[in-house]
Design a protein around this motif. Structure first.
Motif, PDB file in Angstrom:
ATOM      1  N   ILE A  72     -28.436  -7.664 -48.089  1.00 31.40           N
ATOM      2  CA  ILE A  72     -29.485  -8.322 -47.311  1.00 31.40           C
ATOM      3  C   ILE A  72     -28.982  -9.724 -47.022  1.00 31.40           C
ATOM      4  O   ILE A  72     -28.924 -10.570 -47.923  1.00 31.40           O
ATOM      5  CB  ILE A  72     -30.821  -8.372 -48.066  1.00 31.40           C
ATOM      6  N   ARG A  73     -28.577  -9.967 -45.787  1.00 31.34           N
ATOM      7  CA  ARG A  73     -27.984 -11.253 -45.425  1.00 31.34           C
ATOM      8  C   ARG A  73     -28.974 -12.084 -44.616  1.00 31.34           C
ATOM      9  O   ARG A  73     -29.517 -11.625 -43.620  1.00 31.34           O
ATOM     10  CB  ARG A  73     -26.698 -11.041 -44.620  1.00 31.34           C
ATOM     11  N   PHE A  74     -29.158 -13.316 -45.080  1.00 27.02           N
ATOM     12  CA  PHE A  74     -30.029 -14.269 -44.395  1.00 27.02           C
ATOM     13  C   PHE A  74     -29.245 -15.552 -44.175  1.00 27.02           C
ATOM     14  O   PHE A  74     -28.800 -16.184 -45.135  1.00 27.02           O
ATOM     15  CB  PHE A  74     -31.287 -14.548 -45.220  1.00 27.02           C
ATOM     16  N   GLY A  75     -29.049 -15.892 -42.903  1.00 25.44           N
ATOM     17  CA  GLY A  75     -28.242 -17.069 -42.612  1.00 25.44           C
ATOM     18  C   GLY A  75     -26.835 -16.961 -43.153  1.00 25.44           C
ATOM     19  O   GLY A  75     -26.237 -17.970 -43.556  1.00 25.44           O
ATOM     20  N   GLY A  76     -26.312 -15.728 -43.203  1.00 30.36           N
ATOM     21  CA  GLY A  76     -24.952 -15.517 -43.685  1.00 30.36           C
ATOM     22  C   GLY A  76     -24.819 -15.370 -45.185  1.00 30.36           C
ATOM     23  O   GLY A  76     -23.728 -15.081 -45.686  1.00 30.36           O
ATOM     24  N   ARG A  77     -25.897 -15.529 -45.942  1.00 28.12           N
ATOM     25  CA  ARG A  77     -25.858 -15.424 -47.403  1.00 28.12           C
ATOM     26  C   ARG A  77     -26.519 -14.123 -47.852  1.00 28.12           C
ATOM     27  O   ARG A  77     -27.565 -13.736 -47.319  1.00 28.12           O
ATOM     28  CB  ARG A  77     -26.551 -16.614 -48.059  1.00 28.12           C
ATOM     29  N   ASP A  78     -25.919 -13.475 -48.850  1.00 30.92           N
ATOM     30  CA  ASP A  78     -26.458 -12.210 -49.353  1.00 30.92           C
ATOM     31  C   ASP A  78     -27.541 -12.510 -50.393  1.00 30.92           C
ATOM     32  O   ASP A  78     -27.249 -13.035 -51.471  1.00 30.92           O
ATOM     33  CB  ASP A  78     -25.341 -11.370 -49.964  1.00 30.92           C
ATOM     34  N   LEU A  79     -28.795 -12.164 -50.057  1.00 32.72           N
ATOM     35  CA  LEU A  79     -29.908 -12.437 -50.966  1.00 32.72           C
ATOM     36  C   LEU A  79     -29.817 -11.616 -52.243  1.00 32.72           C
ATOM     37  O   LEU A  79     -30.328 -12.033 -53.294  1.00 32.72           O
ATOM     38  CB  LEU A  79     -31.239 -12.157 -50.260  1.00 32.72           C
ATOM     39  N   LEU A  80     -29.174 -10.452 -52.186  1.00 29.98           N
ATOM     40  CA  LEU A  80     -29.071  -9.606 -53.383  1.00 29.98           C
ATOM     41  C   LEU A  80     -28.133 -10.190 -54.429  1.00 29.98           C
ATOM     42  O   LEU A  80     -28.234  -9.856 -55.611  1.00 29.98           O
ATOM     43  CB  LEU A  80     -28.602  -8.200 -52.998  1.00 29.98           C
ATOM     44  N   SER A  81     -27.213 -11.042 -54.008  1.00 31.21           N
ATOM     45  CA  SER A  81     -26.258 -11.627 -54.951  1.00 31.21           C
ATOM     46  C   SER A  81     -26.698 -13.002 -55.454  1.00 31.21           C
ATOM     47  O   SER A  81     -26.034 -13.592 -56.304  1.00 31.21           O
ATOM     48  CB  SER A  81     -24.871 -11.736 -54.301  1.00 31.21           C
ATOM     49  N   MET A  82     -27.817 -13.503 -54.942  1.00 28.31           N
ATOM     50  CA  MET A  82     -28.304 -14.814 -55.374  1.00 28.31           C
ATOM     51  C   MET A  82     -28.891 -14.752 -56.778  1.00 28.31           C
ATOM     52  O   MET A  82     -29.458 -13.735 -57.186  1.00 28.31           O
ATOM     53  CB  MET A  82     -29.392 -15.326 -54.422  1.00 28.31           C
ATOM     54  N   SER A  83     -28.802 -15.862 -57.492  1.00 28.24           N
ATOM     55  CA  SER A  83     -29.491 -15.979 -58.775  1.00 28.24           C
ATOM     56  C   SER A  83     -30.982 -16.179 -58.509  1.00 28.24           C
ATOM     57  O   SER A  83     -31.397 -16.524 -57.389  1.00 28.24           O
ATOM     58  CB  SER A  83     -28.951 -17.173 -59.558  1.00 28.24           C
ATOM     59  N   GLU A  84     -31.809 -15.963 -59.525  1.00 25.80           N
ATOM     60  CA  GLU A  84     -33.250 -16.169 -59.365  1.00 25.80           C
ATOM     61  C   GLU A  84     -33.560 -17.615 -58.990  1.00 25.80           C
ATOM     62  O   GLU A  84     -34.467 -17.886 -58.196  1.00 25.80           O
ATOM     63  CB  GLU A  84     -33.978 -15.806 -60.668  1.00 25.80           C
ATOM     64  N   ARG A  85     -32.802 -18.546 -59.528  1.00 27.81           N
ATOM     65  CA  ARG A  85     -33.028 -19.963 -59.205  1.00 27.81           C
ATOM     66  C   ARG A  85     -32.756 -20.236 -57.726  1.00 27.81           C
ATOM     67  O   ARG A  85     -33.534 -20.938 -57.069  1.00 27.81           O
ATOM     68  CB  ARG A  85     -32.135 -20.834 -60.086  1.00 27.81           C
ATOM     69  N   GLU A  86     -31.675 -19.685 -57.203  1.00 30.48           N
ATOM     70  CA  GLU A  86     -31.364 -19.852 -55.783  1.00 30.48           C
ATOM     71  C   GLU A  86     -32.410 -19.172 -54.910  1.00 30.48           C
ATOM     72  O   GLU A  86     -32.816 -19.702 -53.873  1.00 30.48           O
ATOM     73  CB  GLU A  86     -29.989 -19.265 -55.475  1.00 30.48           C
ATOM     74  N   LEU A  87     -32.860 -18.004 -55.346  1.00 29.99           N
ATOM     75  CA  LEU A  87     -33.804 -17.231 -54.540  1.00 29.99           C
ATOM     76  C   LEU A  87     -35.168 -17.905 -54.481  1.00 29.99           C
ATOM     77  O   LEU A  87     -35.882 -17.805 -53.463  1.00 29.99           O
ATOM     78  CB  LEU A  87     -33.933 -15.813 -55.108  1.00 29.99           C
ATOM     79  N   ARG A  88     -35.545 -18.617 -55.534  1.00 31.19           N
ATOM     80  CA  ARG A  88     -36.832 -19.310 -55.533  1.00 31.19           C
ATOM     81  C   ARG A  88     -36.895 -20.372 -54.444  1.00 31.19           C
ATOM     82  O   ARG A  88     -37.974 -20.695 -53.930  1.00 31.19           O
ATOM     83  CB  ARG A  88     -37.100 -19.935 -56.904  1.00 31.19           C
ATOM     84  N   LYS A  89     -35.740 -20.934 -54.087  1.00 30.77           N
ATOM     85  CA  LYS A  89     -35.704 -21.931 -53.009  1.00 30.77           C
ATOM     86  C   LYS A  89     -35.914 -21.276 -51.647  1.00 30.77           C
ATOM     87  O   LYS A  89     -36.406 -21.908 -50.713  1.00 30.77           O
ATOM     88  CB  LYS A  89     -34.366 -22.667 -53.031  1.00 30.77           C
ATOM     89  N   VAL A  90     -35.531 -20.003 -51.543  1.00 26.98           N
ATOM     90  CA  VAL A  90     -35.692 -19.271 -50.288  1.00 26.98           C
ATOM     91  C   VAL A  90     -37.127 -18.781 -50.135  1.00 26.98           C
ATOM     92  O   VAL A  90     -37.725 -18.874 -49.056  1.00 26.98           O
ATOM     93  CB  VAL A  90     -34.709 -18.084 -50.220  1.00 26.98           C
ATOM     94  N   ARG A  91     -37.703 -18.241 -51.211  1.00 29.74           N
ATOM     95  CA  ARG A  91     -39.070 -17.715 -51.172  1.00 29.74           C
ATOM     96  C   ARG A  91     -40.067 -18.831 -50.870  1.00 29.74           C
ATOM     97  O   ARG A  91     -40.128 -19.827 -51.587  1.00 29.74           O
ATOM     98  CB  ARG A  91     -39.440 -17.085 -52.514  1.00 29.74           C
ATOM     99  N   GLY A  92     -40.838 -18.638 -49.841  1.00 34.73           N
ATOM    100  CA  GLY A  92     -41.841 -19.629 -49.479  1.00 34.73           C
ATOM    101  C   GLY A  92     -41.288 -20.796 -48.698  1.00 34.73           C
ATOM    102  O   GLY A  92     -42.053 -21.538 -48.075  1.00 34.73           O
ATOM    103  N   GLY A  93     -39.962 -20.957 -48.712  1.00 35.00           N
ATOM    104  CA  GLY A  93     -39.330 -22.028 -47.961  1.00 35.00           C
ATOM    105  C   GLY A  93     -38.772 -21.501 -46.651  1.00 35.00           C
ATOM    106  O   GLY A  93     -39.372 -21.647 -45.590  1.00 35.00           O
ATOM    107  N   ASP A  94     -37.610 -20.838 -46.728  1.00 37.75           N
ATOM    108  CA  ASP A  94     -36.994 -20.264 -45.525  1.00 37.75           C
ATOM    109  C   ASP A  94     -37.634 -18.947 -45.117  1.00 37.75           C
ATOM    110  O   ASP A  94     -37.689 -18.608 -43.935  1.00 37.75           O
ATOM    111  CB  ASP A  94     -35.494 -20.040 -45.760  1.00 37.75           C
ATOM    112  N   ILE A  95     -38.065 -18.161 -46.101  1.00 35.73           N
ATOM    113  CA  ILE A  95     -38.710 -16.874 -45.833  1.00 35.73           C
ATOM    114  C   ILE A  95     -40.065 -16.863 -46.543  1.00 35.73           C
ATOM    115  O   ILE A  95     -40.147 -17.131 -47.738  1.00 35.73           O
ATOM    116  CB  ILE A  95     -37.866 -15.685 -46.334  1.00 35.73           C
TER     117      ILE A  95
END
Length: 329
Positions: A72-95
């Motif tokens: 699952i790539r968003f802006g060129g980054r694979d969301l499945l390989s992100m850590s939970e800490r990185e993903l929390r910045k995406v949730r509610g922010g970018d997506i």
């Protein structure tokens, strides 16, 4: 010109652990959405629409979920390989996401203010006073009258339409690049449904976000989406521009969904239905998963799993045009 997707889901397979072991909920799902685009995902309950949406932000329970394959790539980054800490910045922010039922999604013991202010402080670092001012502006944006007073209400004090507007306000608080709306008009009357769709269109133009709209209502899809993804039993069975899908549906399941929409000029006492039900996820069906319900099924349909192949410009289907030409299900 080549379109660069904002979000790209590639061959995604998600499994859940149950009493009978690991069960595949969605299989080999692929789709893209570009900047500023509206993508509709449609299908019966149990087709895999919400599972696909929740998988984008990895919102399934971690202990019982396995992302068996895909990216699952968003802006060129694979969301499945992100850590939970990185993903929390995406949730509610970018997506951001609007969930199905605002009454169960909103916290009943927190005021509207507390629930809108939290993402503003978390993602944008606003002070409490600045976040409150912005929260009132957001309620005004989603057309809630007397926002300065309503912001201190608890969810149970609001109507269904107003709770849905609060959910939208929370979702757009940080001006996301992508909004996932999971059945945003379910359980609302037709007038309120129209208002919510109009609101989403206006907000999209103002913020410039892309929207993934998940629904079982083809009328909503026809009114809102530019491209459509049709899902059945955890698989994408057809995808096309919205006009092409309604003008010439290629898969018998899509044809059946369109035929099931009530028509004013027809017999309103007898509605068209698709026989049978979506199979249990644990059920193994050889060949096309729709074949037990399909009146056009041939031996090959019961034997060989169909591939998702081009049948027209930007139009893919798991059923070739000759098999779907009859338009009956």
């Amino acid at each position: 010109m080549t379109r660069v997707p904002l979000l790209s889901v590639e061959n995604l397979t998600v499994q859940f652990r149950g009493d009978r072991g690991w069960v595949t909920a969605i299989e080999d799902v692929s789709f893209e959405i570009g900047a500023g685009e509206n993508l509709g995902i449609v299908g019966e309950s149990g087709s895999g629409k919400s599972v696909s949406a929740l998988s984008i932000l990895r919102l399934h329970g971690r202990a019982n979920t396995r992302y068996a394959s895909g990216a699952i790539r968003f802006g060129g980054r694979d969301l499945l390989s992100m850590s939970e800490r990185e993903l929390r910045k995406v949730r509610g922010g970018d997506i951001a996401m609007i969930f199905q039922d605002p009454m169960s999604s909103l916290n009943p013991v927190l005021t509207v203010a507390e629930q809108i202010i939290e993402p503003l402080q978390l993602h944008q670092g606003l002070s409490a006073a600045a976040a409150r001012r912005r929260a009132i502006e957001l309620l005004e944006m989603v057309r809630i009258a007397d926002a300065g007073r309503r912001i201190d209400e608890y969810p149970h004090r609001l109507s269904g339409g107003m709770r849905q507007r609060v959910m939208i306000a929370i979702a757009i608080a940080c001006q996301p690049k992508l909004l996932i709306a999971d059945e945003p008009t379910t359980a609302l009357d037709v007038t309120i449904q129209g208002q919510i769709l109009e609101l989403l269109r206006d907000l999209q133009r103002e913020i410039g976000m892309s929207v993934v709209l998940i629904t079982h209502d083809l009328g909503v899809i026809a009114e809102f989406a530019q491209r459509v993804l049709v899902m059945y039993a955890g698989r994408v069975i057809e995808q096309a521009p919205v006009a092409a899908l309604f003008d010439r549906p290629m898969h018998p399941y899509t044809d059946g969904l369109i035929d099931a929409v009530p028509k004013l000029e027809g017999d309103l006492h007898r509605l068209t239905t698709i026989p049978g039900n979506i199979p249990d996820l644990a059920t193994v069906i050889p060949g096309c998963r729709f074949n037990p319900r399909c009146r056009e099924a041939k031996d090959a349909c019961r034997r060989d799993p169909p591939a998702l192949l081009p049948v027209g410009p930007d139009h893919l289907s798991r059923c070739p045009p000759r098999a779907a030409a009859g338009g009956a299900v």
